[in-house]
Design a protein around this motif. Sequence first.
Motif, PDB file in Angstrom:
ATOM      1  N   ARG A  19       0.781  -1.215  -0.025  1.00 39.78           N
ATOM      2  CA  ARG A  19       0.080  -0.137  -0.091  1.00 39.78           C
ATOM      3  C   ARG A  19       0.903   1.205  -0.091  1.00 39.78           C
ATOM      4  NH1 ARG A  19      -4.269   2.456   4.343  1.00 39.78           N
ATOM      5  NH2 ARG A  19      -2.508   2.928   5.308  1.00 39.78           N
ATOM      6  N   ILE A  57     -12.827   7.949 -10.220  1.00 39.16           N
ATOM      7  CA  ILE A  57     -11.718   7.302 -10.239  1.00 39.16           C
ATOM      8  C   ILE A  57     -11.548   6.603 -11.770  1.00 39.16           C
ATOM      9  CG2 ILE A  57     -10.608   4.899  -9.792  1.00 39.16           C
ATOM     10  CD1 ILE A  57     -12.142   5.241  -6.886  1.00 39.16           C
ATOM     11  N   TYR A  59      -8.626   4.152 -13.769  1.00 40.33           N
ATOM     12  CA  TYR A  59      -7.356   3.182 -13.579  1.00 40.33           C
ATOM     13  C   TYR A  59      -6.872   2.886 -15.073  1.00 40.33           C
ATOM     14  CZ  TYR A  59      -9.089   1.843  -8.996  1.00 40.33           C
ATOM     15  OH  TYR A  59      -9.609   1.823  -7.401  1.00 40.33           O
ATOM     16  N   THR A  68      -6.397  -0.641  -6.060  1.00 40.19           N
ATOM     17  CA  THR A  68      -7.578   0.255  -5.549  1.00 40.19           C
ATOM     18  C   THR A  68      -7.130   1.586  -4.914  1.00 40.19           C
ATOM     19  OG1 THR A  68      -8.697  -1.728  -4.917  1.00 40.19           O
ATOM     20  CG2 THR A  68      -9.371   0.467  -3.870  1.00 40.19           C
ATOM     21  N   SER A  70      -7.820   5.239  -3.263  1.00 33.89           N
ATOM     22  CA  SER A  70      -8.777   5.808  -2.441  1.00 33.89           C
ATOM     23  C   SER A  70      -8.096   7.025  -1.848  1.00 33.89           C
ATOM     24  CB  SER A  70      -9.153   4.883  -1.051  1.00 33.89           C
ATOM     25  OG  SER A  70      -7.764   4.690  -0.395  1.00 33.89           O
ATOM     26  N   ARG A  81      -3.666   0.802  -2.765  1.00 28.79           N
ATOM     27  CA  ARG A  81      -3.636  -0.521  -2.544  1.00 28.79           C
ATOM     28  C   ARG A  81      -3.328  -1.409  -3.724  1.00 28.79           C
ATOM     29  NH1 ARG A  81      -2.475  -3.634   1.753  1.00 28.79           N
ATOM     30  NH2 ARG A  81      -3.191  -5.920   1.555  1.00 28.79           N
TER      31      ARG A  81
END
Length: 115
Positions: A19, A57, A59, A68, A70, A81
Amino acid sequence: QVQLVESGGGLVQAGESLRLSCAASGSIFSINAMGWYRQAPGKQRELVATITRGGSIRYAYSVLGRFTISIDNANSTVYLRMNRLKPEDTAVYVCKTQTSTQDYWGQGTQVTVSS
């Protein structure tokens, strides 16, 4: 001015997780979005994931379903993450913030995934 402090990189084996964190300070009220980019040796910098303060979001296709992103708006911190890491994820990961006037980049944190 916005200052960025990244943390969380390291050396892991394929399949493991990490992370990353990026904490912003300074003129944080001006931040519209935060995100992560990466640059592998000999390659161009590429987008990994971005998130707006409103939660929109985006990606990269290569990390869909594994990474992920956040954001903690109260602390102006963005997290990434990274699960099921692959050797091809090896790169310097750099945090970026976007304000209404300019973009700011962090120093980067190395992520190395061994096979």
